[in-house]
Design an enzyme around this catalytic site. Structure first.
Site, short mmCIF file in Angstrom:
data_model
loop_
_atom_site.label_atom_id
_atom_site.label_comp_id
_atom_site.label_asym_id
_atom_site.label_seq_id
_atom_site.Cartn_x
_atom_site.Cartn_y
_atom_site.Cartn_z
N ASP A 3 0.85 -1.19 0.00
CA ASP A 3 0.00 0.00 0.00
C ASP A 3 0.89 1.25 0.00
O ASP A 3 1.91 1.29 0.70
CB ASP A 3 -0.87 -0.05 1.28
CG ASP A 3 -1.98 0.97 1.28
OD1 ASP A 3 -2.34 1.48 0.20
OD2 ASP A 3 -2.52 1.24 2.38
N HIS A 4 0.52 2.25 -0.78
CA HIS A 4 1.25 3.53 -0.84
C HIS A 4 2.74 3.36 -1.12
O HIS A 4 3.59 3.99 -0.47
CB HIS A 4 1.07 4.33 0.47
CG HIS A 4 -0.33 4.82 0.67
ND1 HIS A 4 -0.91 5.78 -0.10
CD2 HIS A 4 -1.30 4.41 1.54
CE1 HIS A 4 -2.17 5.98 0.29
NE2 HIS A 4 -2.42 5.15 1.28
N GLU A 7 -2.98 5.94 -8.14
CA GLU A 7 -3.90 6.90 -7.52
C GLU A 7 -3.86 8.20 -8.28
O GLU A 7 -2.79 8.69 -8.66
CB GLU A 7 -3.52 7.15 -6.05
CG GLU A 7 -4.43 8.19 -5.39
CD GLU A 7 -4.30 8.28 -3.87
OE1 GLU A 7 -3.91 7.27 -3.24
OE2 GLU A 7 -4.57 9.35 -3.32
N HIS A 26 -7.74 10.15 4.89
CA HIS A 26 -7.08 9.18 5.76
C HIS A 26 -7.23 9.64 7.21
O HIS A 26 -7.17 10.83 7.49
CB HIS A 26 -5.59 9.09 5.44
CG HIS A 26 -5.28 8.42 4.15
ND1 HIS A 26 -4.98 9.11 3.00
CD2 HIS A 26 -5.21 7.10 3.82
CE1 HIS A 26 -4.73 8.26 2.03
NE2 HIS A 26 -4.86 7.03 2.49
P1 13P Z 1 -8.12 4.92 7.04
O1 13P Z 1 -6.94 4.87 7.96
O2 13P Z 1 -8.81 6.23 7.03
O3 13P Z 1 -9.07 3.79 7.27
O4 13P Z 1 -7.53 4.73 5.57
C1 13P Z 1 -6.70 3.64 5.30
C2 13P Z 1 -6.07 3.75 3.97
O5 13P Z 1 -6.57 4.39 3.07
C3 13P Z 1 -4.80 3.02 3.74
O6 13P Z 1 -4.34 3.13 2.45
#
Ligand code: 13P
Length: 391
Positions: free
Chosen positions: A82-83, A134, A181
């Site tokens: 992720d990211h 994204e 987030h």
């Molecule tokens: P939240 O922490 O707001 O649930 O978002 C998580 C997220 O988007 C991780 O990529």
């Protein structure tokens, strides 16, 4: 073992109108809590590891546990970076066992975002791995995790989404339509019309970041408009924190295990709530049946050397291990020599690829070509080479 192709998994969700939870994990309590919830619900699940969280754990060490958990369970699992911040991060994630990667260059100008995303897509697709990009920017607002996503919201536009997907070849698109987030402030306002238009224009699974804090109806409205993956973290961290505070109040003398008591279960309960809301419960069997099983291919070479000493052979092998292990899609390299002196094939390489697609991309990779042509083939004598699909 139920590691499955993440592209197949999300396309199944997209086609059948439900969303799969991508739950970020930062410890074994999260990992076990997420997997046990997916098992209770018989649901597909995505184990997600955010580069923005790497300060909290050793990515390499935790990946061993994540892969083991994914292999041990019967429910379909994908493992996602992720990211991811750059091409190198994506290669590292893949080589440690992620079978889906996100490249997040959403804070860059469109052209730079397209160029970087395209380079990650080219690399990952050569390993059989799908990519999430994204477009637009999902910031953090307050609370757990928010500070890792500074800045203002930038909404995804339909025309840019179309261009970005065409020019990058991403498999899934994370969109910015009003979520943030971290903890939501007040009632979040989501731009459903924008989401619908993006979905109509690009027709690939859409991803929502900042999944914490929406109402049941809001999740449903998102899913109705193509959202097939919901990223979720802050709420899991918050319920875990609450449990730890309760443990402190109940017994101020609690040590580590006393403080952590029940944390895994409380995370699991929250994951279960999400799975039931998002429509992925009871989908495990059909997803396993309709998705490619994700299992490594082993590239085995047994060979002899000629014209070099034993020490020179070991030096060549060590150099090869360093060079070849950086090629995208190489999970592991094991080398060895025969125990009996008179064996006709004395040395072995066992190179584990994440997917069959890597057989070709590895063979043509410039680092492999250079190593094979200059250091290996000139000294390698008789050899046998086979690629095995593992089961
Ligand atoms: P939240 O922490 O707001 O649930 O978002 C998580 C997220 O988007 C991780 O990529």
């Amino acid at each position: 073992m139920s590691l499955v192709n993440m592209g197949d998994m999300l396309n199944h969700a997209y086609k059948h109108g439900y969303a799969i939870g991508a739950f970020d994990l930062v410890s074994l309590d999260f990992l076990e809590g997420i997997i046990s919830a997916a098992e209770r619900c018989e649901a597909p699940v995505i184990l997600s590891l955010a580069e923005s969280h790497f300060a909290y754990f050793d990515f390499e060490l935790i990946m061993s546990a994540v892969v083991a958990a994914a292999r041990r369970t019967d429910v379909p699992v994908a493992i996602h970076l992720d990211h991811g911040e750059c091409l190198k991060s994506a290669v590292t994630g893949i080589n440690l066992g992620c079978n889906g990667v996100m490249i997040d260059s959403s804070n860059q100008a469109l052209t730079e975002n397209i160029n970087l995303t395209r380079s990650v897509v080219d690399m990952a697709h050569s390993c059989g791995i799908p990519v999430e990009g994204e477009l637009g920017y999902v910031p953090g607002v307050e609370g757990e995790d928010a500070e890792r996503h500074p800045g203002e919201i930038a909404y995804t536009t339909v025309s840019e989404a179309k261009l970005y997907v065409e020019q990058t070849g991403v498999d899934f698109l994370a969109v910015s339509i009003g979520t943030v987030h971290g903890r939501m402030q007040g009632e979040p306002k989501l731009d459903y019309l924008r989401l619908q238009e993006i979905n109509d224009a690009i027709n690939i699974p859409l991803v929502i970041h900042g999944g914490t804090g929406l109402s049941d109806d809001q999740y449903q409205q998102l899913i109705n408009r193509g959202v097939s993956k919901i990223n979720y973290y802050t709420s899991l961290a918050d319920v875990a924190g609450l449990r730890i505070r309760e443990n402190t109040q109940n017994n101020p003398l609690n040590g580590y295990t006393g403080l952590a008591d029940g944390v895994q279960e409380t995370i699991s309960t929250e994951v279960e709530r999400c799975i039931n809301l998002w429509g992925s419960a009871l989908r495990a069997k059909e997803v396993v049946a309709q998705c490619e099983a994700w299992s490594p291919v082993e590239h085995l070479i047994i060979y002899n050397v000629k014209g070099i000493t034993g020490d020179e052979t070991i030096a060549m092998i060590n150099e090869g291990k360093t060079i070849l292990s950086s090629i995208p899609g190489v999970l592991e390299i094991i080398t060895g020599h025969s125990i009996q002196d008179d064996d006709s094939y004395r040395y072995t390489w066992l190179i584990r690829f994440c997917h069959r697609a890597v057989i070709e991309s590895y063979r043509n990779h410039h680092l492999h070509v250079a190593f094979a042509n200059t250091l290996f083939r000139p000294v390698a004598g008789e050899r046998i080479s086979i690629d095995y699909q593992t089961h």
